[in-house]
Write an enzyme that holds these catalytic residues in place. Sequence first.
Site, PDB file in Angstrom:
ATOM      1  N   ALA A  41       0.817  -1.218   0.000  1.00 24.34           N
ATOM      2  CA  ALA A  41       0.000   0.000   0.000  1.00 24.34           C
ATOM      3  C   ALA A  41       0.851   1.269   0.000  1.00 24.34           C
ATOM      4  CB  ALA A  41      -0.915   0.012   1.217  1.00 24.34           C
ATOM      5  N   CYS A  63      -8.275  -1.555   4.996  1.00 22.65           N
ATOM      6  CA  CYS A  63      -7.228  -1.923   5.943  1.00 22.65           C
ATOM      7  C   CYS A  63      -7.775  -1.807   7.362  1.00 22.65           C
ATOM      8  CB  CYS A  63      -6.003  -1.030   5.815  1.00 22.65           C
ATOM      9  SG  CYS A  63      -4.749  -1.478   7.042  1.00 22.65           S
TER      10      CYS A  63
END
Lengths: 303, 251
Positions: A46, A130
């Site tokens: 990410a 997330c």
Amino acid sequence: MMNLEVHLPGLNLKNPVMPASGCFGFGREYSQFYDLGKLGAVIMKAATGEARLGNDTPRVAETSSGMLNAIGLQNPGVEKIIENEVPFLAKYDTAIIANVAGSTLEEYEFVASTFNEAKDVCALELNISCPNVKEGGIQFGTDPYMAAKVTEKVKEASNLPVYVKLSPNVTDFVSMAKAVEKAGADGLSMINTITGMQIHLPTQKPLLSNKTGGLSGPAIKPIAIRMIYEVKQQVSIPIIGMGGISNAEDVLEFLLAGASAVAVGAANFTNPFICSEIIDNLPSTLEKYGINSVQDAIGKAVF
Amino acid sequence: MIKKEKMRVISSRQVAKDTTEMVLQNTYISETSVPGQFLHIFLDGHTLRRPISIADINKDRQTVTILFKKLGDGTEQLAKVTEGMLLDVLGPSGNGFDMCLEEGDTALLIGGGIGVPPMYSLGKKYSERNIQVVSVLGFQSKEYVFYEEKFKELGKTHIVTNDGSYGAKGFVTDVLCKVRGFDHYYSCGPIPMLKSVKNTLEGKRGSISLEERMGCGIGACYACVVPAQTEEGYKKICSDGPVFDVLEVVL
């Protein structure tokens, strides 16, 4: 010869296998074990607008048939990733997918538009799921309105195809999938990890410093299969499936449930060669079950 | 370079309470390992490998020795592995100790509990190079003490137990004042011990070896990081370490 190719928005993949975001860094470490050009694609770790240092340790804990992680999106920031990591991966004959994360709509837009300017990135995986950061991510991933909003903004900010990575930590998963499809998502990526916790007996406290973490590994595979099977019936955009894949049989199961491609996560930690081995074993596995190509298997259990 | 190798178990024996010493044979690993590195061991049915530091390297016999303490299901299972069986190992992993000392210099080794094993491979290597070795080894209590004789063969050795059931009573730092004149210290053990060693020996050159719960063990997953005095602000224990200069990382 078995045809393993799949063609998805922005992604012409020689095979459907790619390492999952966060389990493969930016590929460097795994390149010492095999040629990354063998992979259908690589989903990078990410990226956020600025560098993030992540959570305190311990950040991982093993569980029955899986593991918990709470890394906390540690990354050097989108600009450093484009400068230092994308060129490394671009040397290999594989598609590069950038995972886009953030705490605010503006941050998501910034990361997406920055990747848009970068050469060699084929698609974005929009990380709205997330579970390990206090702000952002999950708030966009649990409310259909917010999920649609961030998808629209990211689509406006970038010309790259957007695969929205959905969180399984919701009551109505299908309506999340439909909301992002309607907002313009080119595909879905599912499932992210499932929030869990482990108590450490010697200290009688949560083992992870973040207390909760995301559960991954074989333990979550049936949940992923069920969710993909349900979503496949309700949306028409393609799905990149993930959740506990550790062999070629698992890949076939995901394809049959409706995934058009798959990502392998925690299994890379158990065996760094796993993606390469799965790609080697996929043709004979498909053949064993009378399937002529990867394309033929997609959604076969659903329709 | 890290390789995935099969290692044959040559012997496995209990050397102290809950503590197993295992000798593993493999040409590549024995020829390339250096003191301070670790093996990342696969165990059937476990998602995560177990990082275990190397305690001894024997290039002639093509073996490395590991010592580990039973702390959970993984190490319990590893302790049941018997002679002749094969282990799936990634290694040698991480970076070894900075062996900066020269003939005539003195190395101070400070090990705590299951942090003692990497000190042995380092001490042995230094001893072969005619570098004086002084060891301070701390254990919980008498039944956990191991390798005392082996360290004594290398040089002066102080044993400390927390409860005083063997050797001096207290912590390793309680006997550090008895050690005079050394050129570099090396330490491995629990974080509170490393902190207190660092404070006690402030101003001295030192290297420490850290342990942490690991994911991939090759630097890709960011599970085992430690804050550091660098531009990036962190170091990865598995791939930048596990050995660091004492001033490099923030404990």
